[in-house]
Motif scaffolding. Sequence first.
Motif, PDB file in Angstrom:
ATOM      1  N   ILE A  12       0.866  -1.178   0.000  1.00 38.20           N
ATOM      2  CA  ILE A  12       0.000   0.000   0.000  1.00 38.20           C
ATOM      3  C   ILE A  12       0.904   1.228   0.000  1.00 38.20           C
ATOM      4  O   ILE A  12       1.319   1.717   1.056  1.00 38.20           O
ATOM      5  CB  ILE A  12      -0.945  -0.003   1.221  1.00 38.20           C
ATOM      6  CG1 ILE A  12      -1.728  -1.315   1.285  1.00 38.20           C
ATOM      7  CG2 ILE A  12      -1.901   1.184   1.160  1.00 38.20           C
ATOM      8  CD1 ILE A  12      -2.566  -1.465   2.541  1.00 38.20           C
ATOM      9  N   SER A  40      -2.785   4.867  -6.151  1.00 36.20           N
ATOM     10  CA  SER A  40      -3.160   4.884  -4.742  1.00 36.20           C
ATOM     11  C   SER A  40      -4.046   6.083  -4.415  1.00 36.20           C
ATOM     12  O   SER A  40      -3.836   7.185  -4.916  1.00 36.20           O
ATOM     13  CB  SER A  40      -1.905   4.916  -3.870  1.00 36.20           C
ATOM     14  OG  SER A  40      -2.241   4.840  -2.510  1.00 36.20           O
ATOM     15  N   VAL A  43      -3.713   7.553   0.712  1.00 35.34           N
ATOM     16  CA  VAL A  43      -2.442   7.223   1.365  1.00 35.34           C
ATOM     17  C   VAL A  43      -1.483   8.386   1.173  1.00 35.34           C
ATOM     18  O   VAL A  43      -1.339   8.902   0.063  1.00 35.34           O
ATOM     19  CB  VAL A  43      -1.820   5.933   0.792  1.00 35.34           C
ATOM     20  CG1 VAL A  43      -0.511   5.604   1.509  1.00 35.34           C
ATOM     21  CG2 VAL A  43      -2.793   4.768   0.900  1.00 35.34           C
ATOM     22  N   ILE A  48      -2.073   5.443   5.792  1.00 35.19           N
ATOM     23  CA  ILE A  48      -3.452   5.629   5.345  1.00 35.19           C
ATOM     24  C   ILE A  48      -4.048   6.858   6.030  1.00 35.19           C
ATOM     25  O   ILE A  48      -4.024   6.973   7.257  1.00 35.19           O
ATOM     26  CB  ILE A  48      -4.293   4.382   5.666  1.00 35.19           C
ATOM     27  CG1 ILE A  48      -3.775   3.182   4.861  1.00 35.19           C
ATOM     28  CG2 ILE A  48      -5.765   4.625   5.351  1.00 35.19           C
ATOM     29  CD1 ILE A  48      -4.441   1.870   5.227  1.00 35.19           C
ATOM     30  N   THR A  54      -8.888   4.225   0.495  1.00 36.98           N
ATOM     31  CA  THR A  54      -7.900   3.146   0.441  1.00 36.98           C
ATOM     32  C   THR A  54      -8.579   1.791   0.321  1.00 36.98           C
ATOM     33  O   THR A  54      -8.125   0.915  -0.425  1.00 36.98           O
ATOM     34  CB  THR A  54      -7.011   3.169   1.697  1.00 36.98           C
ATOM     35  OG1 THR A  54      -6.442   4.469   1.851  1.00 36.98           O
ATOM     36  CG2 THR A  54      -5.893   2.154   1.584  1.00 36.98           C
ATOM     37  N   CYS A 173      -8.223  -1.989   7.048  1.00 31.75           N
ATOM     38  CA  CYS A 173      -8.615  -1.944   5.636  1.00 31.75           C
ATOM     39  C   CYS A 173      -8.727  -3.348   5.052  1.00 31.75           C
ATOM     40  O   CYS A 173      -9.681  -3.660   4.329  1.00 31.75           O
ATOM     41  CB  CYS A 173      -7.599  -1.124   4.838  1.00 31.75           C
ATOM     42  SG  CYS A 173      -7.929   0.645   4.825  1.00 31.75           S
TER      43      CYS A 173
END
Length: 247
Positions: A12, A40, A43, A48, A54, A173
């Motif tokens: 991520i 993305s 983020v 995050i 996200t 998440c």
Amino acid sequence: MAGEKIMMGLDIGSSWVRAVIGTVARDGTVMIDSICERPSEGVRGGAIVNIEQTLKTITSVITEAQLQAGADVQQIIIGVGGNHIEGIPSQGVVGINAKDQEIKREDIYRSLEVARAFELPLEREILHTLVQDFRVDGRDGIKDPIDMLGHRLESRVLVVTASSSICQNERKCIQRAGFQVQRLVAQQLADAEAVLSVEEKEMGTILINIGGGITNMIVYANGAPVFTGGVNLGGNHVTSDIAYILN
């Protein structure tokens, strides 16, 4: 095939969210089955800042990766990086209790537990305990002390810690997307395992990975990690500075 295991890794990042699915054979070799990436959202600086944005990106990436691989993977390994990753040197000392003074694997585990047994702030959690070397009765530089004889075993380690809140947001998440987190891995360590040879680690190497929003670094000496960390600066900042100067 029998004995093979399918695994998924998820990165991520500040610029991209990437998922990779691979088949791990019994001998440890990995065959990549699919790779998927999406720009993305939510983020910043490797952390995050918007759960909903996200979550949407993560769900899309994982779904596409599974379709490409033709596999249903429920457990995910997540890479974490940025300036909240910190390597703390530590030592653990134990006595050898066996009558013959022979060091067993259990003695190594005990010394590592002692090395990890220091007070951490509430907002930190341990990701890895990376062994550097061992000392037996004052003899330095021992890589594998099993079956050696001695009275005192000392382990030298690098304890890699991370921000608990950042890690918990990533776990949240994944869970809200309907998957389970198998484990969190420091991106610095994953980078090193992917690109550094045994010889490079022994010789001494500084590995720097410049991403879009963060830069990760890990240092090896004598085959073991001696430092790891990161800064919340990356390629996007360089591009922005160049554009500012040219304009």
